[in-house]
Design an enzyme around this catalytic site. Structure first.
Site, PDB file in Angstrom:
ATOM      1  CG  HIS A  16     -30.797  51.193   7.720  1.00 21.40           C
ATOM      2  ND1 HIS A  16     -31.236  52.093   6.779  1.00 21.40           N
ATOM      3  CD2 HIS A  16     -31.756  51.178   8.678  1.00 21.40           C
ATOM      4  CE1 HIS A  16     -32.406  52.589   7.140  1.00 21.40           C
ATOM      5  NE2 HIS A  16     -32.744  52.052   8.277  1.00 21.40           N
ATOM      6  CB  CYS A  25     -32.964  56.696  11.272  1.00 20.14           C
ATOM      7  SG  CYS A  25     -34.695  56.200  11.372  1.00 20.14           S
ATOM      8  CG  HIS A  29     -32.926  51.575  12.919  1.00 19.19           C
ATOM      9  ND1 HIS A  29     -31.953  52.487  12.509  1.00 19.19           N
ATOM     10  CD2 HIS A  29     -33.944  51.699  12.032  1.00 19.19           C
ATOM     11  CE1 HIS A  29     -32.374  53.134  11.437  1.00 19.19           C
ATOM     12  NE2 HIS A  29     -33.587  52.672  11.111  1.00 19.19           N
ATOM     13  CG  HIS A  31     -36.583  49.362   8.741  1.00 21.00           C
ATOM     14  ND1 HIS A  31     -37.501  50.103   9.445  1.00 21.00           N
ATOM     15  CD2 HIS A  31     -35.483  50.140   8.602  1.00 21.00           C
ATOM     16  CE1 HIS A  31     -36.979  51.287   9.727  1.00 21.00           C
ATOM     17  NE2 HIS A  31     -35.752  51.337   9.229  1.00 21.00           N
ATOM     18  CG  HIS A  75     -31.641  37.894   8.966  1.00 23.18           C
ATOM     19  ND1 HIS A  75     -32.715  37.539   8.196  1.00 23.18           N
ATOM     20  CD2 HIS A  75     -32.066  37.894  10.243  1.00 23.18           C
ATOM     21  CE1 HIS A  75     -33.751  37.309   8.980  1.00 23.18           C
ATOM     22  NE2 HIS A  75     -33.388  37.538  10.236  1.00 23.18           N
ATOM     23  CD  GLU A 136     -37.163  52.750   6.414  1.00 23.73           C
ATOM     24  OE1 GLU A 136     -36.219  52.835   5.616  1.00 23.73           O
ATOM     25  OE2 GLU A 136     -37.479  53.657   7.200  1.00 23.73           O
TER      26      GLU A 136
END
Length: 150
Positions: A16, A25, A29, A31, A75, A136
């Site tokens: 995201h 952020c 990137h 998680h 994904h 997260e």
């Protein structure tokens, strides 16, 4: 009969970017999310029912969460649909990537709200969503509780 809470845990990988954010952020990137889903209800008392003694079959809960959350978000890359990253999102889609354009900023807080609505809509009438925990990172998570949300 007693009221019981049961929890099933799920894992998925999602990318995201936080449009307009003032930190790292804002960049695309990802998680390794961990989602804990807790439901509450009374175990089935009918001895002729194949699910006797269960609040809900863990397999049935798994099917709901996989279809509503895991299979869609695993994904995938999530962007706020109002982001200027829309050109990047379209380019990724054109290259065969799984892109989700959400109605919200894809923070853990907003994602857990979205997941709660999706899961609640699929649960049998006999049980309720009690809580969600979306982890997260190793040290950061957001929680949603039915008791906090009327």
């Amino acid at each position: 009969m007693s009221t019981i809470r049961i929890t099933k845990q799920f894992s998925f990988e999602t990318g995201h970017a936080l449009y307009g954010y003032d930190g790292k952020c804002r960049n695309v990137h990802g998680h390794s999310y961990k989602l804990s889903v807790t439901v509450i209800g009374t175990p089935i008392a009918d001895t002729s029912n194949v699910k006797y003694g269960m609040v809900i079959d863990f397999g049935d809960l798994k099917k709901i969460v996989k279809e509503e959350v895991v299979d869609k978000f695993d994904h995938a890359t999530v962007f706020n649909k109002n982001t200027p990253h829309i050109e990047l999102a379209r380019e990724l889609e054109n290259r065969g990537h799984n892109v989700i354009l959400a109605d919200y900023q894809p923070t853990s807080e907003n994602m857990v709200i979205d997941f709660a609505e999706k899961i609640k809509s699929r649960l049998p009438d006999t049980i309720s969503l009690y809580s969600l925990r979306l982890q997260e990172t190793e040290t950061s998570y957001a929680e949603w509780f039915a008791s906090d949300n009327g």
